[in-house]
Motif scaffolding. Sequence first.
Motif, PDB file in Angstrom:
ATOM      1  N   ILE A 186      83.715  46.375 -33.611  1.00 52.66           N
ATOM      2  CA  ILE A 186      82.431  46.392 -34.502  1.00 52.66           C
ATOM      3  C   ILE A 186      81.988  47.618 -35.058  1.00 52.66           C
ATOM      4  CG2 ILE A 186      79.940  46.326 -34.092  1.00 52.66           C
ATOM      5  CD1 ILE A 186      81.187  43.602 -33.135  1.00 52.66           C
ATOM      6  N   PRO A 187      82.217  47.722 -36.338  1.00 52.27           N
ATOM      7  CA  PRO A 187      81.802  48.877 -37.214  1.00 52.27           C
ATOM      8  C   PRO A 187      80.549  49.321 -37.204  1.00 52.27           C
ATOM      9  CG  PRO A 187      81.944  46.993 -38.493  1.00 52.27           C
ATOM     10  CD  PRO A 187      82.263  46.383 -37.278  1.00 52.27           C
ATOM     11  N   PHE A 188      80.149  50.650 -37.339  1.00 53.00           N
ATOM     12  CA  PHE A 188      79.033  51.111 -37.558  1.00 53.00           C
ATOM     13  C   PHE A 188      78.856  52.039 -38.797  1.00 53.00           C
ATOM     14  CE2 PHE A 188      79.212  50.017 -33.081  1.00 53.00           C
ATOM     15  CZ  PHE A 188      78.057  49.537 -32.707  1.00 53.00           C
ATOM     16  N   ARG A 189      77.535  51.881 -39.186  1.00 54.07           N
ATOM     17  CA  ARG A 189      77.411  52.950 -40.369  1.00 54.07           C
ATOM     18  C   ARG A 189      77.095  54.468 -40.005  1.00 54.07           C
ATOM     19  NH1 ARG A 189      73.966  48.695 -41.367  1.00 54.07           N
ATOM     20  NH2 ARG A 189      72.303  49.832 -40.450  1.00 54.07           N
ATOM     21  N   ALA A 190      77.041  55.347 -40.625  1.00 56.17           N
ATOM     22  CA  ALA A 190      76.903  56.867 -40.045  1.00 56.17           C
ATOM     23  C   ALA A 190      75.728  56.806 -39.418  1.00 56.17           C
ATOM     24  CB  ALA A 190      77.047  57.720 -41.124  1.00 56.17           C
ATOM     25  N   GLY A 191      75.701  57.313 -38.076  1.00 56.05           N
ATOM     26  CA  GLY A 191      74.706  57.718 -37.187  1.00 56.05           C
ATOM     27  C   GLY A 191      73.951  56.244 -36.678  1.00 56.05           C
ATOM     28  N   SER A 192      74.460  55.172 -36.992  1.00 53.73           N
ATOM     29  CA  SER A 192      73.733  54.047 -36.619  1.00 53.73           C
ATOM     30  C   SER A 192      74.317  53.468 -35.140  1.00 53.73           C
ATOM     31  CB  SER A 192      73.895  52.606 -37.767  1.00 53.73           C
ATOM     32  OG  SER A 192      73.544  51.664 -37.406  1.00 53.73           O
ATOM     33  N   THR A 193      73.340  52.667 -34.564  1.00 52.89           N
ATOM     34  CA  THR A 193      73.714  52.029 -33.537  1.00 52.89           C
ATOM     35  C   THR A 193      73.454  50.437 -33.589  1.00 52.89           C
ATOM     36  OG1 THR A 193      71.742  52.495 -32.367  1.00 52.89           O
ATOM     37  CG2 THR A 193      73.572  53.890 -31.807  1.00 52.89           C
ATOM     38  N   SER A 194      73.122  49.965 -34.560  1.00 52.00           N
ATOM     39  CA  SER A 194      72.466  48.909 -34.819  1.00 52.00           C
ATOM     40  C   SER A 194      73.655  47.619 -35.026  1.00 52.00           C
ATOM     41  CB  SER A 194      71.580  48.608 -36.012  1.00 52.00           C
ATOM     42  OG  SER A 194      70.562  49.577 -35.914  1.00 52.00           O
ATOM     43  N   LEU A 195      73.382  46.463 -34.718  1.00 51.05           N
ATOM     44  CA  LEU A 195      74.299  45.391 -34.830  1.00 51.05           C
ATOM     45  C   LEU A 195      73.888  44.476 -35.735  1.00 51.05           C
ATOM     46  CD1 LEU A 195      74.903  44.433 -31.039  1.00 51.05           C
ATOM     47  CD2 LEU A 195      76.318  45.885 -32.381  1.00 51.05           C
ATOM     48  N   SER A 196      74.716  44.149 -36.788  1.00 49.93           N
ATOM     49  CA  SER A 196      74.286  43.442 -37.925  1.00 49.93           C
ATOM     50  C   SER A 196      74.694  41.843 -37.322  1.00 49.93           C
ATOM     51  CB  SER A 196      75.538  43.544 -38.887  1.00 49.93           C
ATOM     52  OG  SER A 196      76.835  42.925 -38.751  1.00 49.93           O
ATOM     53  N   ASP A 197      74.308  40.915 -38.202  1.00 46.30           N
ATOM     54  CA  ASP A 197      74.099  39.277 -37.969  1.00 46.30           C
ATOM     55  C   ASP A 197      75.682  39.178 -37.619  1.00 46.30           C
ATOM     56  OD1 ASP A 197      71.655  39.410 -38.271  1.00 46.30           O
ATOM     57  OD2 ASP A 197      71.655  38.435 -40.323  1.00 46.30           O
ATOM     58  N   ALA A 201      77.344  37.494 -34.424  1.00 45.98           N
ATOM     59  CA  ALA A 201      78.080  36.283 -34.423  1.00 45.98           C
ATOM     60  C   ALA A 201      79.400  36.571 -33.764  1.00 45.98           C
ATOM     61  CB  ALA A 201      78.324  35.813 -36.151  1.00 45.98           C
ATOM     62  N   LEU A 202      80.136  37.540 -34.092  1.00 47.83           N
ATOM     63  CA  LEU A 202      81.356  37.837 -33.360  1.00 47.83           C
ATOM     64  C   LEU A 202      81.207  37.991 -31.720  1.00 47.83           C
ATOM     65  CD1 LEU A 202      84.282  38.847 -32.974  1.00 47.83           C
ATOM     66  CD2 LEU A 202      83.714  40.967 -33.601  1.00 47.83           C
ATOM     67  N   LEU A 203      80.249  38.452 -31.428  1.00 40.68           N
ATOM     68  CA  LEU A 203      79.960  38.989 -29.946  1.00 40.68           C
ATOM     69  C   LEU A 203      79.539  37.611 -29.384  1.00 40.68           C
ATOM     70  CD1 LEU A 203      78.029  42.154 -30.153  1.00 40.68           C
ATOM     71  CD2 LEU A 203      80.362  41.983 -29.439  1.00 40.68           C
ATOM     72  N   ASP A 204      78.650  36.553 -29.867  1.00 41.59           N
ATOM     73  CA  ASP A 204      78.534  35.258 -29.610  1.00 41.59           C
ATOM     74  C   ASP A 204      79.849  34.398 -29.285  1.00 41.59           C
ATOM     75  OD1 ASP A 204      75.873  35.707 -29.658  1.00 41.59           O
ATOM     76  OD2 ASP A 204      75.412  34.829 -31.849  1.00 41.59           O
ATOM     77  N   ASN A 205      80.719  34.760 -30.081  1.00 43.64           N
ATOM     78  CA  ASN A 205      82.156  33.894 -29.937  1.00 43.64           C
ATOM     79  C   ASN A 205      82.830  34.406 -28.715  1.00 43.64           C
ATOM     80  OD1 ASN A 205      81.573  32.284 -31.969  1.00 43.64           O
ATOM     81  ND2 ASN A 205      82.759  33.600 -33.601  1.00 43.64           N
ATOM     82  N   ILE A 206      82.772  35.594 -28.632  1.00 40.58           N
ATOM     83  CA  ILE A 206      83.268  36.407 -27.247  1.00 40.58           C
ATOM     84  C   ILE A 206      82.676  35.806 -26.111  1.00 40.58           C
ATOM     85  CG2 ILE A 206      83.532  38.579 -26.218  1.00 40.58           C
ATOM     86  CD1 ILE A 206      84.016  39.827 -28.888  1.00 40.58           C
ATOM     87  N   VAL A 207      81.166  35.667 -26.185  1.00 36.63           N
ATOM     88  CA  VAL A 207      80.449  35.348 -24.933  1.00 36.63           C
ATOM     89  C   VAL A 207      81.024  33.881 -24.718  1.00 36.63           C
ATOM     90  CG1 VAL A 207      78.409  34.541 -24.075  1.00 36.63           C
ATOM     91  CG2 VAL A 207      78.546  36.773 -25.315  1.00 36.63           C
ATOM     92  N   ARG A 208      80.959  32.899 -25.605  1.00 40.23           N
ATOM     93  CA  ARG A 208      81.299  31.551 -25.600  1.00 40.23           C
ATOM     94  C   ARG A 208      82.796  31.523 -24.811  1.00 40.23           C
ATOM     95  NH1 ARG A 208      80.296  27.611 -30.387  1.00 40.23           N
ATOM     96  NH2 ARG A 208      81.120  25.923 -28.693  1.00 40.23           N
ATOM     97  N   TYR A 209      83.648  32.079 -25.333  1.00 41.26           N
ATOM     98  CA  TYR A 209      85.114  32.200 -25.009  1.00 41.26           C
ATOM     99  C   TYR A 209      85.100  32.608 -23.433  1.00 41.26           C
ATOM    100  CZ  TYR A 209      90.198  32.451 -24.214  1.00 41.26           C
ATOM    101  OH  TYR A 209      91.122  32.058 -23.642  1.00 41.26           O
ATOM    102  N   VAL A 210      84.435  33.710 -22.986  1.00 42.30           N
ATOM    103  CA  VAL A 210      84.653  34.379 -21.676  1.00 42.30           C
ATOM    104  C   VAL A 210      84.000  33.487 -20.670  1.00 42.30           C
ATOM    105  CG1 VAL A 210      83.844  36.068 -20.254  1.00 42.30           C
ATOM    106  CG2 VAL A 210      84.877  36.670 -22.432  1.00 42.30           C
ATOM    107  N   GLN A 211      82.880  32.705 -21.162  1.00 40.87           N
ATOM    108  CA  GLN A 211      82.320  31.851 -20.249  1.00 40.87           C
ATOM    109  C   GLN A 211      83.085  30.606 -19.962  1.00 40.87           C
ATOM    110  OE1 GLN A 211      78.684  31.062 -22.382  1.00 40.87           O
ATOM    111  NE2 GLN A 211      77.545  32.575 -21.083  1.00 40.87           N
TER     112      GLN A 211
END
Length: 305
Positions: A186-197, A201-211
């Motif tokens: 997951i890349p981040f902009r300078a100083g940011s901790t926000s997740l983009s859409d 979506a990538l994290l949702d795919n990871i969740v589905r796979y792990v489950q």
Amino acid sequence: MATHSALFPRTAALVGALWLCASGSAQSSSFGAGIENSQWYVSESVFECALVHEVPGYGRAIFRHRAGEQLSFILESDTGLMRPGRGSVVVEAPAWRPGAAPRKVGSVEVGGGRRPVTLGARQSMMVAQGLLDGMMPTVTRESWYDRRPVRVRVSNINFAREFDRYRLCTAGLLPVNYDQIKRSRIPFRAGSTSLSDSDQALLDNIVRYVQADSTIERIFVDGHTDGSGSRIDNRALSEERANAVADYLIAQGLPADLITVRAHADQYPVSNRAADNRRTTIRLQREGERPELQQANGYESGFAG
């Protein structure tokens, strides 16, 4: 399905050559199931769908669709009769349909080992459509033991019914496979901790796979920064980035005790570009894998990403 050593094709080809010579028939280099023994069967899961056809005397023809990938068509050989090099694939009429014009699918690079032929998605669909049209796809390549053609014919008998089951299986595949998400970033902009859409979506795919995969025993979430701030500030920022990812995974249903969060500040840069180093990495670990070979940046030793 294991790959045999480099000696396999030559050894098996010698066995095949002796068998073919003993048969003494010009037709003996052709392989294919007849009406009475043509069978197809489906192997199905959310991880992979396979439609398998036994080719007597040769091996198997397999339509394979792995989660997150495209369809492929594979010839799996028990006897390694084909010499590596350029072969051809043609959809032709079976003996009981004289007069139907053949259709050229294209050339194919025949390799060694147990799976000498693999077609990409486009050619695989042409082969499947040929079978649905009542035709007989045929792969041809010269033999190891002499330069006579070896022809492997794929029977359409009993194909259509199992192909429907196969398509139902592919509709239920996961969006990704293990190899695609076992190392994620997951890349981040300078100083940011926000997740983009797209990050979500990538994290949702990871969740589905792990489950779906009960062999996943640990998820490592590692936060990183570039080197522009102080060590104390960077450590706090890398922890916030890792927690942003971990919290999202937990909110989507993954158990908190499955996840290990680590913060590394700017300790593990992966390039000279600051943007490449502002990241959180996610690494999945399966049962039996060796975690001591893994670096804290979430990649195997020697991999920069």
